[in-house]
Write a protein that holds these residues in place. Structure first.
Motif, PDB file in Angstrom:
ATOM      1  N   MET A 218     -46.552-140.980-126.358  1.00 40.16           N
ATOM      2  CA  MET A 218     -46.440-139.633-125.788  1.00 40.16           C
ATOM      3  C   MET A 218     -46.213-138.593-126.884  1.00 40.16           C
ATOM      4  N   THR A 219     -45.471-138.962-127.915  1.00 42.92           N
ATOM      5  CA  THR A 219     -45.235-138.043-129.029  1.00 42.92           C
ATOM      6  C   THR A 219     -46.545-137.729-129.754  1.00 42.92           C
ATOM      7  N   ALA A 220     -47.341-138.787-130.000  1.00 41.21           N
ATOM      8  CA  ALA A 220     -48.646-138.569-130.640  1.00 41.21           C
ATOM      9  C   ALA A 220     -49.536-137.710-129.750  1.00 41.21           C
ATOM     10  N   GLU A 221     -49.515-137.939-128.433  1.00 45.48           N
ATOM     11  CA  GLU A 221     -50.315-137.125-127.509  1.00 45.48           C
ATOM     12  C   GLU A 221     -49.873-135.669-127.529  1.00 45.48           C
TER      13      GLU A 221
ATOM     14  N   LYS B 249     -60.091-123.526-140.612  1.00 46.69           N
ATOM     15  CA  LYS B 249     -59.491-124.260-141.738  1.00 46.69           C
ATOM     16  C   LYS B 249     -58.212-123.580-142.213  1.00 46.69           C
ATOM     17  N   THR B 250     -58.233-122.262-142.289  1.00 52.23           N
ATOM     18  CA  THR B 250     -57.042-121.531-142.724  1.00 52.23           C
ATOM     19  C   THR B 250     -55.903-121.725-141.737  1.00 52.23           C
ATOM     20  N   ARG B 251     -56.229-121.685-140.444  1.00 53.64           N
ATOM     21  CA  ARG B 251     -55.178-121.808-139.419  1.00 53.64           C
ATOM     22  C   ARG B 251     -54.525-123.171-139.460  1.00 53.64           C
ATOM     23  N   ILE B 252     -55.303-124.227-139.571  1.00 49.46           N
ATOM     24  CA  ILE B 252     -54.706-125.570-139.566  1.00 49.46           C
ATOM     25  C   ILE B 252     -53.921-125.815-140.843  1.00 49.46           C
ATOM     26  N   ALA B 253     -54.359-125.229-141.963  1.00 47.70           N
ATOM     27  CA  ALA B 253     -53.667-125.429-143.242  1.00 47.70           C
ATOM     28  C   ALA B 253     -52.304-124.745-143.269  1.00 47.70           C
ATOM     29  N   GLN B 254     -52.077-123.787-142.382  1.00 45.11           N
ATOM     30  CA  GLN B 254     -50.793-123.094-142.336  1.00 45.11           C
ATOM     31  C   GLN B 254     -49.704-123.902-141.625  1.00 45.11           C
ATOM     32  N   GLU B 255     -50.078-124.980-140.978  1.00 44.56           N
ATOM     33  CA  GLU B 255     -49.124-125.741-140.184  1.00 44.56           C
ATOM     34  C   GLU B 255     -48.356-126.744-141.042  1.00 44.56           C
ATOM     35  N   ILE B 256     -47.040-126.808-140.851  1.00 43.70           N
ATOM     36  CA  ILE B 256     -46.198-127.691-141.674  1.00 43.70           C
ATOM     37  C   ILE B 256     -46.396-129.153-141.321  1.00 43.70           C
ATOM     38  N   TYR B 257     -46.930-129.455-140.131  1.00 41.63           N
ATOM     39  CA  TYR B 257     -47.020-130.860-139.724  1.00 41.63           C
ATOM     40  C   TYR B 257     -48.183-131.593-140.380  1.00 41.63           C
ATOM     41  N   ILE B 258     -48.912-130.934-141.289  1.00 39.06           N
ATOM     42  CA  ILE B 258     -49.887-131.683-142.088  1.00 39.06           C
ATOM     43  C   ILE B 258     -49.234-132.231-143.355  1.00 39.06           C
ATOM     44  N   ALA B 259     -48.028-131.749-143.667  1.00 37.86           N
ATOM     45  CA  ALA B 259     -47.312-132.216-144.854  1.00 37.86           C
ATOM     46  C   ALA B 259     -46.115-133.078-144.491  1.00 37.86           C
ATOM     47  N   ASP B 260     -45.494-132.823-143.345  1.00 36.29           N
ATOM     48  CA  ASP B 260     -44.307-133.573-142.951  1.00 36.29           C
ATOM     49  C   ASP B 260     -44.256-133.658-141.428  1.00 36.29           C
ATOM     50  N   TYR B 261     -43.463-134.593-140.931  1.00 38.70           N
ATOM     51  CA  TYR B 261     -43.310-134.752-139.492  1.00 38.70           C
ATOM     52  C   TYR B 261     -42.545-133.572-138.899  1.00 38.70           C
ATOM     53  N   VAL B 262     -42.922-133.194-137.688  1.00 46.93           N
ATOM     54  CA  VAL B 262     -42.177-132.175-136.956  1.00 46.93           C
ATOM     55  C   VAL B 262     -41.595-132.818-135.699  1.00 46.93           C
TER      56      VAL B 262
ATOM     57  N   TYR C 102     -37.990-138.639-131.942  1.00 45.84           N
ATOM     58  CA  TYR C 102     -39.444-138.796-132.012  1.00 45.84           C
ATOM     59  C   TYR C 102     -40.086-137.590-132.703  1.00 45.84           C
ATOM     60  N   ASN C 103     -41.024-137.875-133.622  1.00 47.91           N
ATOM     61  CA  ASN C 103     -41.686-136.836-134.400  1.00 47.91           C
ATOM     62  C   ASN C 103     -43.183-137.142-134.515  1.00 47.91           C
ATOM     63  N   TYR C 104     -43.977-136.133-134.817  1.00 47.50           N
ATOM     64  CA  TYR C 104     -45.410-136.364-135.030  1.00 47.50           C
ATOM     65  C   TYR C 104     -45.890-135.634-136.277  1.00 47.50           C
ATOM     66  N   LYS C 105     -47.038-136.108-136.777  1.00 52.57           N
ATOM     67  CA  LYS C 105     -47.606-135.558-138.002  1.00 52.57           C
ATOM     68  C   LYS C 105     -49.126-135.674-137.945  1.00 52.57           C
ATOM     69  N   LEU C 106     -49.822-134.669-138.497  1.00 46.20           N
ATOM     70  CA  LEU C 106     -51.273-134.737-138.650  1.00 46.20           C
ATOM     71  C   LEU C 106     -51.568-135.515-139.928  1.00 46.20           C
ATOM     72  N   ILE C 107     -51.913-136.791-139.767  1.00 46.92           N
ATOM     73  CA  ILE C 107     -52.086-137.690-140.906  1.00 46.92           C
ATOM     74  C   ILE C 107     -53.324-137.327-141.727  1.00 46.92           C
ATOM     75  N   SER C 108     -54.425-137.003-141.051  1.00 51.09           N
ATOM     76  CA  SER C 108     -55.667-136.641-141.755  1.00 51.09           C
ATOM     77  C   SER C 108     -56.514-135.770-140.842  1.00 51.09           C
ATOM     78  N   TYR C 109     -57.381-134.950-141.458  1.00 47.76           N
ATOM     79  CA  TYR C 109     -58.284-134.132-140.660  1.00 47.76           C
ATOM     80  C   TYR C 109     -59.462-133.690-141.517  1.00 47.76           C
ATOM     81  N   SER C 110     -60.522-133.271-140.852  1.00 44.81           N
ATOM     82  CA  SER C 110     -61.700-132.757-141.557  1.00 44.81           C
ATOM     83  C   SER C 110     -62.509-131.893-140.605  1.00 44.81           C
TER      84      SER C 110
END
Length: 386
Positions: free
Chosen positions: A51-54, A110-123, A129-137
């Motif tokens: 559910m956290t990943a969802e 691309k600019t919008r997604i790069a501004q999010e902290i959850y691509i660098a660390d879990y939120v 329970y925490n989630y993170k964007l592990i990879s994207y393209s």
């Protein structure tokens, strides 16, 4: 009475045996209960991690969708400006304009997604329970107006006493800019709301269609013209159209028919619009793809399977499907009358009671006073769990 010597101590032994037996059985049951409780706890933790990943997927989807819609006015203005500037000197190259608009949107996403902290660390979703964007393209597709975002979200349950529990979801989100070549400023290919009932336009001055293969033509088609392949064209059929055999291919084209339109074997209808004042008959399976539209004010009779995908519309006076009806997410079929069969897929199947309601539900083409095309809702696809 004198006690027998061999009876001494039996009672004590029986009591001790019963105590040991009861303790053993209790321990077994306790162990089973503890094991079941631990198993249930692990299952609950696994479900909560999924559910956290969802939640991370939902957040990403909404984040990029908001950016997409917030930029549409700016990008529409850019497209209209490019079209107007080009018309002054030469014929409009819509493919080049679509690329400029799509590339501009691509940069914003691309600019919008790069501004999010959850691509660098879990939120945090909810402790622990925490989630993170592990990879994207970001990438393109076969459709030159489409951007595809591919991402992997990881949900995690922090556990200091043991290894952290993680679950991952892979998904894609599709963003499609409008086809600016179909705005009313560029020729009015689609039906306007004030002229819905008069689907076939008046005073057609187009020449007769040449040959059986039409590419980049605007012409009047013969009822028995034998056309096989129509691309990048606008064709008027004042007497309707009927092809008894052979395959009929339609791509990036617009048809207007005043009488019944009947095809024996219809290949995919891609990026095209069929405006039919009367009936539609297709005697084969057919797929309506890539923002295509079918408007038939009479009866629509699909003898085989009907598949509607890619933000497409089928709007008909009455509906008959011989085999399966499949409607993909983002697409819809609107009809009057009765339809006894069900449908597959996550798209919409809507029954209406009047032509006016048909228009309101379909929202075909350029449906506002500013001549802005409707921006399709981004779609989520290829979701998989690890």
């Amino acid at each position: 009475m004198e006690k027998l010597e061999n009876e001494k101590g039996y009672a004590l032994l029986i009591v001790l045996f019963m105590i040991v037996f009861i303790l053993t059985v209790s321990a077994i049951f306790m162990r089973g209960s503890i094991s079941n409780a631990m198993q249930e706890n692990r299952v609950d933790e696994s479900h909560l991690t999924v559910m956290t990943a969802e939640a991370g997927v939902d957040y990403t989807k909404q984040l990029l969708s908001n950016e997409y819609f917030e930029r549409k006015q700016e990008l529409d203005s850019l497209a209209n400006s490019l079209i107007a500037d080009t018309k002054k000197n030469e014929q409009v190259n819509y493919a080049a304009i679509h690329k400029q608009v799509r590339d501009k949107l691509d940069g914003y996403l691309k600019t919008r997604i790069a501004q999010e902290i959850y691509i660098a660390d879990y939120v945090e979703f909810t402790k622990p329970y925490n989630y993170k964007l592990i990879s994207y393209s970001f990438s393109g597709s076969m459709n030159p107006r489409e951007i595809i975002f591919s991402g992997t979200i990881e949900g995690k349950r922090d556990n200091k006493e043991s290894k952290a529990l993680t679950k991952r979801i892979n998904f894609k989100q599709s963003f499609l800019i409008p086809d600016y070549s179909t705005t009313s400023n560029s020729g009015g290919a689609l039906v306007s709301p004030s002229n819905l009932v008069k689907v076939y336009p008046d005073n057609i001055t187009a020449p007769d269609c040449p040959g059986d293969k039409l590419d980049s033509k605007t012409c009047k088609g013969s009822q028995y013209g034998g056309y096989k392949n129509v691309k990048n064209s606008k064709v008027y059929f004042p007497n309707g159209f009927k092809v008894a055999n052979g395959n009929f291919q339609v791509y990036n084209s617009v048809f207007f028919s005043k009488e019944t339109f009947e095809v024996a074997n219809m290949n995919d209808i891609e990026k095209s619009t069929l405006n039919l004042y009367k009936n539609l008959i297709i005697n084969s399976n057919v797929k309506v793809l890539q923002e295509s539209t079918i408007l038939a004010l009479g009866n629509a009779d699909f003898k085989g399977q009907l598949t509607v995908n890619g933000n497409s519309l089928v709007c008909v006076g009455s509906l008959s499907v011989g085999k399966n009806l499949t409607i993909g997410i983002g697409s819809k079929v609107v009809y009057m009358g009765d339809f006894s069969k069900g449908k597959k897929g996550a798209g919409e199947l809507i029954k209406v009671n009047s032509v006016n309601e048909l228009w309101e539900k379909c929202k075909l083409g350029s449906n506002n006073t500013n001549n802005n095309l409707v921006w399709p809702k981004p779609t989520l696809e290829d979701v998989s769990y690890e």
